[in-house]
Design an enzyme around this catalytic site. Structure first.
Site, PDB file in Angstrom:
ATOM      1  N   SER A   7       0.765  -1.082  -0.036  1.00  0.00           N
ATOM      2  CA  SER A   7       0.085   0.035   0.040  1.00  0.00           C
ATOM      3  C   SER A   7       0.989   1.152  -0.094  1.00  0.00           C
ATOM      4  CB  SER A   7      -0.846  -0.077   1.345  1.00  0.00           C
ATOM      5  OG  SER A   7      -0.153   0.362   2.229  1.00  0.00           O
ATOM      6  N   ASP A   8       0.332   2.367  -0.539  1.00  0.00           N
ATOM      7  CA  ASP A   8       0.867   3.612  -0.256  1.00  0.00           C
ATOM      8  C   ASP A   8       0.845   3.997   1.286  1.00  0.00           C
ATOM      9  OD1 ASP A   8       2.281   5.896  -0.661  1.00  0.00           O
ATOM     10  OD2 ASP A   8       0.773   6.766  -2.165  1.00  0.00           O
ATOM     11  N   TYR A   9       1.670   4.823   1.773  1.00  0.00           N
ATOM     12  CA  TYR A   9       1.846   5.159   3.112  1.00  0.00           C
ATOM     13  C   TYR A   9       0.420   5.342   3.936  1.00  0.00           C
ATOM     14  CZ  TYR A   9       3.453   6.684   7.705  1.00  0.00           C
ATOM     15  OH  TYR A   9       3.824   6.893   8.975  1.00  0.00           O
ATOM     16  N   ALA A  20      -2.393   4.429   3.460  1.00  0.00           N
ATOM     17  CA  ALA A  20      -3.470   4.281   2.577  1.00  0.00           C
ATOM     18  C   ALA A  20      -4.541   3.151   3.116  1.00  0.00           C
ATOM     19  CB  ALA A  20      -3.176   3.736   1.299  1.00  0.00           C
TER      20      ALA A  20
END
Length: 448
Positions: free
Chosen positions: A242-244, A246
Site C-alpha cells: 500500500s501507499d503510506y 492508505a
C-alpha cells in the site's frame, strides 16, 4: 545471461521459511517495518526505499534529472542505463549499511519506484514524478527503468515497485478520500497500460496501491484492481504494497469499512501483502472475527519472502553482494547524469538570443529565485549530490573573468514577497531591474 530465479522457486523457498513462523510473527512481517525474528536468524527489514531519479534519502548518491526531465529525452535506452546505475548504487549502499547493522528506512533493497501514473492535469501537482501524459511513452520508460533496477542476473539487483495503482492523478489535497470515477475505455487505454507493461514485459517485483478509490472502491481493498486485473488477467507474481497509510484511509476517510479489522480483512483477501502504515495488528481481530483466514495471511507473507529470496537475501551465491561502496557516486555515474541533463533540455522558443557568445558581451544579468538555488536542482525523492552547480554558478564558471555577471533573486518563490523580513514587499524588484540595465544580455527569468 544467467537464468533468473523463478517466482515458483522463490515461493517454494519462502514457504519453507514462513512455515516456521507463528501467527504473531507472520502478522508482524506484514508491516513495512518488519521486525527481526531472532530465533529464525531473520534480521529486521524496512521495505521502504526510494529511487525516482537516483537512490534517495540515505545520503550521497548520483542524482539524475527528475522523472519528467528524463521523459523529455525520449530515450528509453538511456533510462535503462540510468536505472542500472541506480541499481548498482543501491546495492553498494545496502551492502555497506548492513555491514554496520544499519537497517533503517531508505536502506533496503525494495525500491518504491518508478511512478508510472499519467500526468494530464497540472493541478495534481505531482507530475514532475512521472513520465508525462502519454501512456505509450510511460509504458516504454517504466519497462526500461524497471529492467535496469532489477538487473538480469540470478537474483534481483533491486526490487522495483510500479506505483500508484491506479488512476492516481486526481487532486493532491483530496487524495486520501478521492473517488476516481473512470470509464472502462479510459481505464484500459490511459491509466492501466504502463502497469500492464511493467508486469508483463518487465516482471516488476512489486506494485503499490493508490490512496484514492476507483469507481467507489478504495484501491487497497479493490478486488477488481488487485485480484481480477493484476493477478488474474496479468498473472502478476510479485507482492503488493500500500501507499503510506492508505489502508487507514479506507475506514477513516473513504468510510468504506467500519474499522481497521474490516479493512485489513478485505485488503488481504483482495491481494494486498504489505502494509505501509500501522494497522497490520488489526489482523488479529480480523482473524478472530472470521474476516480473514490464517492461510490467507500466510500466503501474503510468502509473497513478501519470495521477493526477499529473489533478492538473494538468504543466499550465499549472490554476485551483487560483492558490489563495493566505491561503486556509489562515481565519476562515470556523474558523467551519465550530465549527459541525461543535456538530453533533457527542451528549447521551446529561440528568437536568436541563443547561443550566447561571450566575445560580444561585457556583462549579463541572471535573475530569479531558482538561479542560485540548490533545492531547485534536486526535485523530490532525491539523494544528496556530492557536488552541485546552480545555474548561476554554471554561467559564472563558463564566462570566467571575461564577462561580468550581475545576479538578483528578483522575488521570492515559496517565501514571502520580501527577501528580508523587515523590508517592504517586492523589495528585490529594483535590484533585478538594475542588473538588467547594467547588462548586454538579459538571460531570462529563472523562476519568477
Amino acid at each position: 545471461m544467467t537464468q533468473q530465479l523463478t517466482h515458483e522457486e522463490a515461493r517454494r523457498q519462502a514457504k519453507v521459511i514462513v512455515d516456521q513462523m507463528t501467527i504473531d510473527e507472520k502478522i508482524g512481517q506484514i508491516k513495512y517495518e518488519a521486525p527481526a525474528i531472532d530465533r529464525l536468524n531473520i534480521p529486521e527489514y524496512n521495505y521502504w526505499n526510494e529511487a525516482l531519479h537516483g537512490v534517495a534519502r540515505a545520503g550521497v548518491a548520483t542524482v539524475f534529472p527528475q522523472a519528467i526531465g528524463l521523459a523529455a529525452t525520449f530515450d528509453d535506452h538511456l533510462i535503462n542505463e540510468i536505472a542500472d546505475v541506480i541499481g548498482t548504487e543501491g546495492r553498494a549502499k545496502y551492502n555497506e549499511f548492513t555491514k554496520h547493522e544499519d537497517r533503517d528506512i531508505y536502506k533496503g533493497l525494495t525500491f518504491w519506484s518508478p511512478n508510472v501514473n499519467i500526468f494530464r492535469d497540472p493541478r495534481w501537482g505531482r507530475g514532475h514524478e512521472t513520465y508525462g501524459e502519454d501512456p505509450f511513452l510511460t509504458s516504454k520508460f517504466g519497462v526500461a527503468f524497471i529492467k535496469g533496477l532489477q538487473g538480469q542476473a540470478k537474483y534481483l539487483k533491486l526490487a522495483a515497485t510500479a506505483k500508484h495503482f491506479a488512476v492516481h492523478s486526481g487532486p493532491e489535497g483530496l487524495r486520501h478520500g478521492f473517488d476516481a470515477v473512470v470509464s472502462d475505455k479510459d481505464l484500459y487505454e490511459t491509466y492501466l497500460p504502463a502497469f500492464k507493461a511493467a508486469v508483463e514485459e518487465a516482471d516488476v517485483e512489486s506494485i503499490m496501491t493508490a490512496y484514492n478509490a476507483v469507481d467507489g472502491v478504495p484501491a487497497s481493498v479493490s478486488e477488481m484492481l488487485l485480484k481480477e486485473i493484476l493477478h488474474d488477467k496479468w498473472s502478476f507474481e510479485g507482492h503488493v504494497v500500500s501507499d503510506y497509510m492508505a489502508p487507514e484511509d479506507v475506514h477513516e476517510n473513504h468510510k468504506y469499512t467500519k474499522d481497521a479489522a474490516e479493512t485489513m480483512g478485505l485488503a488481504i483477501k483482495a491481494g494486498l501483502n504489505l502494509v505501509a502504515g500501522h494497522i497490520e495488528q488489526s489482523l488479529h481481530e480480523a482473524l478472530d472475527r472470521g474476516l480473514v483466514t490464517e492461510e490467507e495471511i500466510t500466503n501474503a507473507v510468502i509473497s513478501l519472502y519470495a521477493t526477499r529470496v529473489r533478492l538473494g537475501m538468504f543466499a550465499t551465491d549472490n554476485e551483487y553482494d560483492a558490489i563495493p561502496y566505491e561503486a556509489n557516486d562515481t565519476k562515470a555515474h556523474n558523467n551519465l547524469s550530465e549527459i541525461a541533463a543535456e538530453k533533457s533540455f527542451v528549447l521551446l522558443k529561440n528568437d536568436g538570443v541563443l547561443p550566447l557568445h561571450k566575445e560580444t558581451m561585457e556583462a549579463i544579468a541572471v535573475v530569479g529565485p531558482n538561479a542560485h538555488s540548490e533545492i531547485a536542482l534536486l526535485g523530490n525523492y532525491f539523494g544528496t549530490p556530492s557536488r552541485s552547480y546552480t545555474i548561476l554558478e554554471g554561467i559564472q564558471e563558463r564566462l570566467g573573468d571575461d564577462v561580468r555577471v550581475h545576479y538578483s533573486i528578483g522575488s521570492g518563490l515559496f517565501q514571502d514577497h520580501a527577501a528580508e523580513p523587515l523590508a517592504k514587499a517586492d523589495e528585490r524588484e529594483s535590484e533585478a531591474v538594475i542588473a538588467a540595465e547594467h547588462s548586454d544580455c538579459r538571460c531570462g527569468s529563472l523562476g519568477t
